[in-house]
Write a protein that holds these residues in place. Structure first.
Motif, mmCIF file in Angstrom:
data_model
loop_
_atom_site.group_PDB
_atom_site.id
_atom_site.type_symbol
_atom_site.label_atom_id
_atom_site.label_comp_id
_atom_site.label_asym_id
_atom_site.label_seq_id
_atom_site.Cartn_x
_atom_site.Cartn_y
_atom_site.Cartn_z
ATOM 1 N N ILE A 152 0.867 -1.176 0.000
ATOM 2 C CA ILE A 152 0.000 0.000 0.000
ATOM 3 C C ILE A 152 0.902 1.223 0.000
ATOM 4 O O ILE A 152 1.740 1.392 0.870
ATOM 5 C CB ILE A 152 -0.963 -0.003 1.198
ATOM 6 N N THR A 153 0.715 2.081 -1.020
ATOM 7 C CA THR A 153 1.584 3.248 -1.190
ATOM 8 C C THR A 153 0.884 4.565 -0.894
ATOM 9 O O THR A 153 1.548 5.584 -0.718
ATOM 10 C CB THR A 153 2.140 3.291 -2.626
ATOM 11 N N GLY A 154 -0.437 4.566 -0.837
ATOM 12 C CA GLY A 154 -1.160 5.802 -0.559
ATOM 13 C C GLY A 154 -2.588 5.529 -0.134
ATOM 14 O O GLY A 154 -3.203 4.560 -0.573
ATOM 15 N N ILE A 155 -3.104 6.404 0.724
ATOM 16 C CA ILE A 155 -4.491 6.310 1.200
ATOM 17 C C ILE A 155 -5.049 7.719 1.211
ATOM 18 O O ILE A 155 -4.416 8.637 1.716
ATOM 19 C CB ILE A 155 -4.572 5.701 2.608
ATOM 20 N N ALA A 156 -6.243 7.889 0.650
ATOM 21 C CA ALA A 156 -6.889 9.198 0.616
ATOM 22 C C ALA A 156 -8.364 9.035 0.950
ATOM 23 O O ALA A 156 -8.922 7.945 0.862
ATOM 24 C CB ALA A 156 -6.724 9.851 -0.750
ATOM 25 N N THR A 212 0.312 3.558 19.999
ATOM 26 C CA THR A 212 1.411 2.878 19.320
ATOM 27 C C THR A 212 1.376 3.033 17.806
ATOM 28 O O THR A 212 2.207 2.465 17.105
ATOM 29 C CB THR A 212 1.422 1.367 19.657
ATOM 30 N N ALA A 213 0.414 3.790 17.288
ATOM 31 C CA ALA A 213 0.317 3.987 15.841
ATOM 32 C C ALA A 213 1.524 4.774 15.339
ATOM 33 O O ALA A 213 2.008 5.683 16.005
ATOM 34 C CB ALA A 213 -0.970 4.723 15.492
ATOM 35 N N THR A 214 1.990 4.403 14.157
ATOM 36 C CA THR A 214 3.126 5.091 13.542
ATOM 37 C C THR A 214 2.654 5.794 12.269
ATOM 38 O O THR A 214 1.687 5.356 11.639
ATOM 39 C CB THR A 214 4.247 4.099 13.191
ATOM 40 N N PRO A 215 3.315 6.887 11.872
ATOM 41 C CA PRO A 215 2.920 7.570 10.645
ATOM 42 C C PRO A 215 2.925 6.606 9.452
ATOM 43 O O PRO A 215 3.786 5.728 9.357
ATOM 44 C CB PRO A 215 3.976 8.660 10.471
ATOM 45 N N PHE A 216 1.946 6.779 8.586
ATOM 46 C CA PHE A 216 1.834 5.900 7.418
ATOM 47 C C PHE A 216 3.016 6.106 6.472
ATOM 48 O O PHE A 216 3.394 7.227 6.154
ATOM 49 C CB PHE A 216 0.526 6.173 6.660
ATOM 50 N N ARG A 217 3.590 5.008 6.053
ATOM 51 C CA ARG A 217 4.580 4.946 4.988
ATOM 52 C C ARG A 217 4.185 3.764 4.117
ATOM 53 O O ARG A 217 3.427 2.905 4.541
ATOM 54 C CB ARG A 217 5.987 4.702 5.542
ATOM 55 N N SER A 218 4.728 3.714 2.938
ATOM 56 C CA SER A 218 4.490 2.574 2.071
ATOM 57 C C SER A 218 4.727 1.298 2.869
ATOM 58 O O SER A 218 5.763 1.149 3.521
ATOM 59 C CB SER A 218 5.447 2.663 0.877
ATOM 60 N N THR A 219 3.748 0.395 2.873
ATOM 61 C CA THR A 219 3.845 -0.799 3.711
ATOM 62 C C THR A 219 3.288 -2.021 3.000
ATOM 63 O O THR A 219 2.313 -1.920 2.254
ATOM 64 C CB THR A 219 3.122 -0.575 5.061
ATOM 65 N N THR A 220 3.899 -3.147 3.248
ATOM 66 C CA THR A 220 3.454 -4.406 2.647
ATOM 67 C C THR A 220 2.445 -5.079 3.572
ATOM 68 O O THR A 220 2.663 -5.187 4.775
ATOM 69 C CB THR A 220 4.650 -5.339 2.388
ATOM 70 N N ASP A 267 -17.995 6.464 2.665
ATOM 71 C CA ASP A 267 -17.928 5.094 3.180
ATOM 72 C C ASP A 267 -16.799 4.263 2.581
ATOM 73 O O ASP A 267 -16.798 3.044 2.692
ATOM 74 C CB ASP A 267 -19.262 4.381 2.986
ATOM 75 N N ASP A 268 -15.837 4.925 1.918
ATOM 76 C CA ASP A 268 -14.697 4.189 1.394
ATOM 77 C C ASP A 268 -13.437 5.046 1.417
ATOM 78 O O ASP A 268 -13.498 6.253 1.638
ATOM 79 C CB ASP A 268 -14.965 3.670 -0.021
ATOM 80 N N LEU A 269 -12.306 4.396 1.243
ATOM 81 C CA LEU A 269 -11.014 5.063 1.172
ATOM 82 C C LEU A 269 -10.411 4.793 -0.201
ATOM 83 O O LEU A 269 -10.545 3.682 -0.726
ATOM 84 C CB LEU A 269 -10.062 4.534 2.249
ATOM 85 N N ALA A 270 -9.760 5.787 -0.771
ATOM 86 C CA ALA A 270 -9.062 5.612 -2.041
ATOM 87 C C ALA A 270 -7.660 5.092 -1.713
ATOM 88 O O ALA A 270 -6.900 5.745 -1.007
ATOM 89 C CB ALA A 270 -8.992 6.934 -2.793
ATOM 90 N N VAL A 271 -7.341 3.900 -2.203
ATOM 91 C CA VAL A 271 -6.077 3.250 -1.854
ATOM 92 C C VAL A 271 -5.250 3.006 -3.111
ATOM 93 O O VAL A 271 -5.745 2.450 -4.099
ATOM 94 C CB VAL A 271 -6.331 1.911 -1.122
ATOM 95 N N ASP A 272 -3.997 3.441 -3.066
ATOM 96 C CA ASP A 272 -3.023 3.123 -4.107
ATOM 97 C C ASP A 272 -2.170 1.986 -3.575
ATOM 98 O O ASP A 272 -1.702 2.024 -2.430
ATOM 99 C CB ASP A 272 -2.130 4.327 -4.420
ATOM 100 N N TYR A 273 -1.978 0.955 -4.393
ATOM 101 C CA TYR A 273 -1.193 -0.191 -3.969
ATOM 102 C C TYR A 273 -0.577 -0.866 -5.186
ATOM 103 O O TYR A 273 -0.930 -0.565 -6.327
ATOM 104 C CB TYR A 273 -2.044 -1.179 -3.168
#
Length: 188
Positions: A79-83, A116-124, A153-159
């Motif tokens: 996942i490379t982006g979430i909007a 314990t949440a960490t800032p979002f970065r590209s993650t597998t 009701d949804d998120l735009a996800v780049d992956y």
């Protein structure tokens, strides 16, 4: 076997492999996970199959909610982006102020822990697991009629799956509503 025939067999095999790769990667879809989260500043209610998380309308205030993005498999995705919106920029109502994640340890262990949440970065996200995501959005300074609301009701996800970039609107499993009881008119 003649050289020409070997080239034809090799070309046919290459085309079949490329078509199979594209077929596999373009059919791979993400889905909502099995949990979600909201703070004490929201209420949730379920009517029939629909769950709604409701926040009070207060222009400029930030609200935070959590949703899980599930990778049903069979391949890992990055996942490379979430909007919050994926339409034209001039039509975006909400802006993301902060995006953070908790990493799940196993397929069913989606834990929402803001501390314990960490800032979002590209993650597998491995096959069969889910990624808990915290999204903090800013409520816009927009005119609202009494009893009106803004929702999504949804998120735009780049992956990427097997190296192929993808974009998808992933359902959150609930509807987020920012509701105005008495209406609001912005000061010019």
């Amino acid at each position: 076997m003649t050289r020409r025939r070997r080239l034809l067999v090799a070309a046919t095999l290459a085309v079949a492999l490329c078509a199979g790769y594209l077929s596999i990667t373009t059919r791979h879809r993400l889905d909502h996970g099995n949990s979600w989260w909201h703070g004490a500043d929201a209420e949730s209610r379920t009517e029939g199959p629909t769950t709604e998380v409701r926040f009070a309308f207060d222009p400029g205030r930030q609200i935070t909610f959590g949703a899980t993005i599930r990778n049903p498999g069979p391949w890992p995705v990055t996942i490379t982006g979430i909007a919050v919106g994926d339409g034209p920029a001039d039509q975006h109502v909400f802006t993301i102020a902060r995006l953070a994640v908790n990493h799940a340890e196993e397929a069913t262990a989606a834990l929402f822990d803001p501390a314990t949440a960490t800032p979002f970065r590209s993650t597998t996200v491995p096959a069969g697991t889910q990624l808990p995501v915290f999204v903090a959005i800013t409520i816009p300074d927009a005119e609202m009629a009494p009893g009106d609301g803004l929702f999504f009701d949804d998120l735009a996800v780049d992956y990427a799956v097997l190296g192929l970039p993808r974009h998808q609107r992933v359902p959150m499993g609930f509807r987020l509503l920012v509701h105005s009881e008495s209406g609001y008119v912005p000061v010019s």
